[in-house]
Scaffold this active site. Structure first.
Site: not given
Ligand code: GRE
Ligand code: ZN
Length: 319
Positions: A7, A9, A160, A282
């Protein structure tokens, strides 16, 4: 130990129109720093990955992503453009990056079509959806076409968080609880339960849904869900499997994104099994070295550590 993070970004200047709501979650300079890291795909990112020991980031467009676009035609075009750009980024560093496709869920048939293009032509490894799409959730019958395509392609859907349609009344007067602090996790866990009780996994027993943040609280709740399902009025809802937990254990995969704490890791492993827990950081919202140190030092057996670090991702995403 090969380490793949799920995950992770990024964003693009064309996506800044959608981030106004999310930007107010943090102090302006904190948000600006996050934006600087989100917009970068090499100079800041690769050295940070090297320093922390992250071999590969599976990239996804930052929330709220394409879901926030009101115009369906724009959403379709922009998702295509972002997926093309993501594929170019991966092509430049194929051992360091992989990616999930942005999906124009404003039109579920187009979302299925773009998923197929992204997987078969661009080599992306699944799709990412940020919460609802203008109030529509993934259990909506219109999304069966997307689930069908996910199963046909044998790729996961990463769900998400993002801001809900509205803030729950219980949080009124408490904007500090709206966002990644609290409401997003509840919203995402509820969205997963909508998929369970909305029959998605009865219709598609092989569907693979992924959520971050150590399962958004769900691993902690399985016994209670099963116990109350056996007691509660079902309001006409029928499940093919005995217990709600059967679906969560079989169809849900969770990542450690944004949670570097042993107690919830132990709970997740115990509730979901080691084949359903995957590493994630993250980035850039959490610290990479903290996440890799957590994985390295967690009191778990080496077989489990390898599964979390890379084995499960290699199997599910064919990396
Ligand atoms: C996240 O992905 O967890 C996130 C955002 C935006 C702000 C904070 C945050 O997408 O934790
Ligand atoms: Zn995230």
């Amino acid at each position: 130990m090969r380490t793949i993070a799920l995950e992770e970004h990024f964003t693009h200047p064309d996506m800044s129109v959608y981030s106004a709501n999310t930007a107010t979650i943090a102090e302006p300079q904190v948000w600006e720093d996050a934006m600087r890291h989100l917009l970068d795909l090499t100079e800041l990112r690769l050295p940070a990955m090297d320093a922390a020991g992250v071999d590969m980031q599976v990239l996804s467009l930052n929330a709220p992503g394409i879901q926030a676009e009101k115009d369906t035609a724009v959403a379709i075009k922009r998702a295509q453009a972002m997926n093309d750009m993501l594929a170019e980024t991966i092509a430049k560093n194929p051992t360091r990056f992989s990616g999930f496709a942005a999906l124009p869920t404003q039109d579920p048939k187009e979302a299925a079509k773009e998923l197929e293009r992204a997987v078969t032509e661009l080599g992306l490894r699944g799709g990412v959806v940020n919460a609802h799409t203008h109030g529509r959730y993934l259990d909506d019958p219109s999304f069966r076409v997307l689930w069908e395509r996910l199963v046909d392609l044998d790729v996961p859907l990463y769900l998400h968080p993002a801001n809900g349609v509205d803030a729950p009344h219980v949080l009124s007067g408490h904007p500090e609880l709206v966002g990644p602090m609290w409401s997003w996790g509840n919203d995402t866990a509820s969205h997963v339960l909508r998929c369970v009780f909305g029959g998605v996994f009865d219709d598609f027993p092989d569907a693979k849904l992924m959520v971050g943040h150590m399962g958004e609280g769900l691993p902690f709740t399985l016994w209670r869900l099963d116990s109350r399902w056996s007691w509660h009025f079902h309001h006409g809802i029928k499940l093919k499997r005995d217990k709600p937990s059967d679906y969560i254990r079989q169809n849900l995969y969770i990542t450690t994104s944004g949670v570097c704490d042993n107690a919830p890791l132990q709970c997740a492993l115990s509730a979901m099994g080691a084949d359903h827990v995957l590493f994630s950081t993250d980035y850039p919202f959490e610290d990479l070295p903290t996440a890799t140190a957590f994985l390295r030092d967690a009191p778990i057996c080496e077989v489990t550590r390898e599964k979390i670090a890379h084995g499960n991702a290699e199997r599910l995403l064919r990396l």
